[in-house]
Enzyme design. Structure first.
Site, mmCIF file in Angstrom:
data_model
loop_
_atom_site.group_PDB
_atom_site.id
_atom_site.type_symbol
_atom_site.label_atom_id
_atom_site.label_comp_id
_atom_site.label_asym_id
_atom_site.label_seq_id
_atom_site.Cartn_x
_atom_site.Cartn_y
_atom_site.Cartn_z
ATOM 1 N N ASP A 79 10.887 44.871 188.392
ATOM 2 C CA ASP A 79 11.366 45.459 187.139
ATOM 3 C C ASP A 79 12.889 45.633 187.216
ATOM 4 O O ASP A 79 13.391 46.359 188.076
ATOM 5 C CB ASP A 79 10.676 46.812 186.935
ATOM 6 C CG ASP A 79 10.907 47.400 185.549
ATOM 7 O OD1 ASP A 79 12.022 47.261 185.023
ATOM 8 O OD2 ASP A 79 9.965 48.021 185.015
ATOM 9 N N SER A 123 7.399 53.011 179.847
ATOM 10 C CA SER A 123 8.853 53.135 179.840
ATOM 11 C C SER A 123 9.272 54.443 179.171
ATOM 12 O O SER A 123 8.951 55.521 179.669
ATOM 13 C CB SER A 123 9.461 51.906 179.156
ATOM 14 O OG SER A 123 10.836 51.807 179.402
ATOM 15 N N HIS A 178 8.877 44.502 183.824
ATOM 16 C CA HIS A 178 8.764 45.605 182.851
ATOM 17 C C HIS A 178 7.936 45.227 181.626
ATOM 18 O O HIS A 178 7.751 46.043 180.733
ATOM 19 C CB HIS A 178 10.176 46.001 182.402
ATOM 20 C CG HIS A 178 10.295 47.369 181.819
ATOM 21 N ND1 HIS A 178 10.241 48.520 182.568
ATOM 22 C CD2 HIS A 178 10.490 47.776 180.534
ATOM 23 C CE1 HIS A 178 10.404 49.579 181.793
ATOM 24 N NE2 HIS A 178 10.557 49.162 180.550
#
Length: 289
Positions: free
Chosen positions: A236, A155, A267
Site C-alpha cells: 500500500d 481507509s 490500497h
C-alpha cells in the site's frame, strides 16, 4: 418521521440492494443517499431480527463504491446480515473550496462533526452514521436489529469505523477496517482534515480537540473488551507514505485486536474484496454470539 424515497433496487446474493435518499438534518437539510443490502431472512420474520453491518467508504468514494466493488454481499447473504453503505460526505453544500481538493470537502467528510464555522452546518457525518441513519432505518421497519450492530470501513472509512466503535462503548458488537488511517491526529490526511473541520484552541501537539477522532489514542484509553480486525496491504503506497500507521494500534497489544499485514496487496478494492468475506464472517461471529 423521515420519508425515504427509493431510488433503485437490485437483486443480489440472497436478497436485494436498495438505494434510498432522504433529507438529512445532520447534513443541514441536504439530501443524502445510502445503499442497504437486506437478506431474505429479514422478510421471513415480522420482528427486527436481522443484525446490521455498516460499511464506511474512503476518500473520493460514495455510497455505491463499497456496495459494487467491496465483495461483502455474498457472505452477508449467507450469514443473514444486512449491510448499510452511507455516503462519504454531504453533497452540494456550497461551502467555499469544498470541491478544490480530493482530500477535503466533497467525498471527504472524515466521519466527524465539524465545529469550524465554515463547515459545521453541513459536515456532520458522525451524527449521520451514529444517530440519524439508524433511526431512519428503524422507522422504515426493514426487519433490522440494531441491538446487534457492527461497523467496518476502508481507509478514511476505516478511520471512521474504528474511531466510532471506540467512542461508543457497547453500541457495536465489533469493528474492522481495511487500510485504516489509525493515527490521524499525527498524519497528513488527518492533520489536514482536523485543521480545517475542527475549531481548536489548545496549544498542545496535537490539539486535544482532535484526539476524540484518533483511533490510536482512543484505544489507548479504552476500558473493557474489544473486538477489532484490521487488514493492511504491505504494498500500500499510503502505508509507505506514513498515512496509515497500523503499528500505533498493534503495538498496544490489546486483547481482542488483530492487525494483519498482507503480502503483495495495495490500497485498492482488489485488496478489500479479497478479504471482505473474512471480515463479514468475523462480524457474524460477534453479531450472532
Amino acid at each position: 418521521m423521515v420519508s425515504l424515497e427509493k431510488v433503485s433496487s437490485n437483486r443480489v446474493s440472497t436478497g436485494y440492494l436498495t438505494k434510498y435518499k432522504f433529507p438529512s438534518s445532520s447534513l443541514g437539510g441536504l439530501s443524502t443517499q445510502f445503499n442497504i443490502f437486506v437478506p431474505a431472512s429479514a422478510s421471513e420474520s415480522q420482528d427486527a431480527s436481522v443484525p446490521v453491518l455498516f460499511y464506511l467508504a474512503g476518500l473520493t468514494c460514495n455510497e455505491d463504491t463499497g456496495a459494487q466493488k467491496g465483495g461483502l454481499l455474498n457472505t452477508a447473504g449467507t450469514e443473514g446480515i444486512a449491510v448499510v453503505f452511507p455516503d462519504t460526505s454531504p453533497r452540494g453544500a456550497g461551502v467555499e473550496g469544498e470541491d478544490d481538493d480530493w482530500q477535503l470537502g466533497t467525498g471527504a467528510g472524515f466521519y466527524l462533526n465539524a465545529t469550524a464555522e465554515k463547515w459545521k452546518k453541513h459536515y456532520n457525518m458522525y451524527d449521520l452514521v451514529v444517530k440519524e441513519l439508524p433511526e431512519v432505518l428503524k422507522e422504515a421497519k426493514l426487519g433490522l436489529d440494531f441491538s446487534r450492530w457492527s461497523i467496518t470501513g476502508h481507509s478514511m472509512g476505516g478511520h471512521g469505523a474504528l474511531s466510532i466503535y471506540l467512542k461508543n462503548q457497547g453500541l457495536f458488537k465489533s469493528a474492522s477496517a481495511f487500510a485504516p488511517a489509525c493515527n490521524p491526529s499525527k498524519t497528513p490526511w488527518g492533520i489536514n482534515a482536523f485543521t480545517n473541520y475542527l475549531e481548536y484552541r489548545t496549544r498542545s501537539s496535537p490539539p486535544s480537540e482532535w484526539l476524540p477522532y484518533d483511533s490510536a489514542h482512543l484505544l489507548q484509553n479504552y476500558q473493557g473488551d474489544v473486538n477489532i480486525l484490521i487488514d493492511v496491504g504491505k504494498e500500500d503506497d499510503f502505508l509507505k507514505k506514513g498515512q496509515l500507521e497500523p503499528e500505533t494500534i498493534s503495538s498496544q497489544n490489546k486483547k481482542g485486536v488483530e492487525v494483519r499485514l498482507q503480502d503483495g496487496f495495495d490500497h485498492s478494492y482488489y485488496f478489500i474484496s479479497t478479504f471482505a468475506p473474512e471480515h463479514v464472517a468475523f462480524h457474524a461471529k460477534h453479531l450472532k454470539a
